[in-house]
Design an enzyme around this catalytic site. Structure first.
Site, PDB file in Angstrom:
ATOM      1  N   LYS A  13       6.605  -1.163  -5.516  1.00 38.85           N
ATOM      2  CA  LYS A  13       7.916  -1.822  -5.407  1.00 38.85           C
ATOM      3  C   LYS A  13       7.929  -3.134  -6.206  1.00 38.85           C
ATOM      4  O   LYS A  13       8.841  -3.380  -6.992  1.00 38.85           O
ATOM      5  CB  LYS A  13       8.241  -2.137  -3.927  1.00 38.85           C
ATOM      6  CG  LYS A  13       8.177  -0.906  -3.021  1.00 38.85           C
ATOM      7  CD  LYS A  13       8.517  -1.243  -1.576  1.00 38.85           C
ATOM      8  CE  LYS A  13       7.518  -2.161  -0.868  1.00 38.85           C
ATOM      9  NZ  LYS A  13       6.180  -1.549  -0.658  1.00 38.85           N
ATOM     10  N   ARG A  87      13.149  -3.262   6.537  1.00 39.77           N
ATOM     11  CA  ARG A  87      11.982  -2.508   7.004  1.00 39.77           C
ATOM     12  C   ARG A  87      12.196  -1.931   8.389  1.00 39.77           C
ATOM     13  O   ARG A  87      11.302  -1.270   8.919  1.00 39.77           O
ATOM     14  CB  ARG A  87      10.782  -3.453   7.078  1.00 39.77           C
ATOM     15  CG  ARG A  87       9.861  -3.385   5.875  1.00 39.77           C
ATOM     16  CD  ARG A  87       8.844  -4.484   6.080  1.00 39.77           C
ATOM     17  NE  ARG A  87       7.577  -4.199   5.500  1.00 39.77           N
ATOM     18  CZ  ARG A  87       7.190  -4.614   4.303  1.00 39.77           C
ATOM     19  NH1 ARG A  87       8.000  -5.271   3.539  1.00 39.77           N
ATOM     20  NH2 ARG A  87       5.974  -4.354   3.883  1.00 39.77           N
ATOM     21  N   ARG A 160      -4.708 -10.822  -1.976  1.00 44.84           N
ATOM     22  CA  ARG A 160      -4.040 -11.064  -0.700  1.00 44.84           C
ATOM     23  C   ARG A 160      -4.968 -10.820   0.486  1.00 44.84           C
ATOM     24  O   ARG A 160      -5.783  -9.899   0.463  1.00 44.84           O
ATOM     25  CB  ARG A 160      -2.818 -10.134  -0.576  1.00 44.84           C
ATOM     26  CG  ARG A 160      -1.588 -10.688  -1.225  1.00 44.84           C
ATOM     27  CD  ARG A 160      -0.471  -9.711  -1.382  1.00 44.84           C
ATOM     28  NE  ARG A 160      -0.144  -8.912  -0.216  1.00 44.84           N
ATOM     29  CZ  ARG A 160       0.870  -8.067  -0.160  1.00 44.84           C
ATOM     30  NH1 ARG A 160       1.674  -7.936  -1.221  1.00 44.84           N
ATOM     31  NH2 ARG A 160       1.097  -7.348   0.906  1.00 44.84           N
TER      32      ARG A 160
END
Ligand code: AP5
Length: 215
Positions: A13, A87, A160
């Site tokens: 995405k 979401r 991350r």
């Protein structure tokens, strides 16, 4: 034109959103990026969300809807790319209401279809430029030989905290339980389109461009 890029963690995405920003001047609204910014700012909200994100769970609807609401004021006429939002069904309802309040609508919801095995490899190999956020991968998109970011020339890279197999299991569970019902939600509304997210980055980009060029 306003679109949602919908798909599990690692579906691509963010990668495709950045292309659309460069190629079409659209505005990327990534709730993940906004939350990561908030957590480094030392605010109360940032502290609350950090632990939730690292474990791979979803942050509350109230927080993320508030973040999106603020950004919708910055419309530049080229449209928004909602990346990682909505979401949950509550977020999807809220987005519909917020867009309507701005006299806008959703044009396409693009589901990026991938399988779980590919996601593990994508997530555990991902790193980004610490200065501009350009997304790389140990295998599929390594840095050039000079070790410098192709976008800004920086040599500072970061990974991350939630990009590990343990957090990914929780993130995938959250996706299947709370986010995948949105596929049926948008199908019923008539704006769902699907692309093969396992194809190469250029092929995925071309499939998305074909959908957007239909108007
Ligand atoms: P968020 O930041 O949104 O993460 P995510 O949805 O888990 O998605 P990712 O950013 O991990 O993946 P991506 O699909 O963007 O893939 P990418 O393009 O980087 O959310 C993080 C957390 O924040 C959540 O867990 C939650 O806690 C919280 N949060 C965020 N939004 C929320 C909301 N609305 N409500 C509640 N909580 C929220 O690609 C991945 C890798 O694959 C890269 O290395 C890339 O180079 C590579 N790659 C991409 N495309 C291809 C391709 N076609 N072929 C080969 N490799 C590829």
């Amino acid at each position: 034109m306003n679109i949602i890029l919908l798909g599990p963690p690692g579906a691509g995405k963010g990668t495709q959103a950045k292309r659309l920003v460069d190629e079409r001047g659209m505005i990327q609204l990534s709730t993940g990026d906004m939350l990561r910014e908030a957590r480094t700012s030392g605010t109360e909200m940032g502290k609350k969300v950090a632990a939730v994100m690292d474990a791979g769970n979803l942050v509350t609807d109230e927080i993320v809807i508030g973040l999106i609401e603020e950004r919708l004021e910055g419309d530049n006429g080229a449209g928004f790319i909602f990346d990682g939002f909505p979401r949950t069904l509550a977020q999807a309802d809220a987005l519909g209401e917020l867009l309507a309040a701005h006299g806008a609508k959703l044009d396409h919801v693009i589901e990026m279809q991938v399988d779980d095995d590919a996601l593990v490899a994508r997530i555990t190999g991902r790193f980004t430029c610490a200065d501009c956020g350009e997304v790389y991968h140990d295998v599929t998109r390594p840095l050039p030989a000079d070790g410098k970011c192709v976008n800004c020339g920086s040599t500072e890279m970061k990974r991350r905290a939630d990009d590990n197999e343990e957090s990914l299991k929780t993130r995938l569970m959250a996706y299947y339980k709370q986010t995948s019902p949105l596929i049926g939600y948008y199908y019923a509304k008539g704006n769902l389109k699907s692309v093969d997210g396992l194809a190469s980055m250029d092929e995925v980009g071309a499939s998305i461009a074909a959908i957007l060029d239909q108007g």
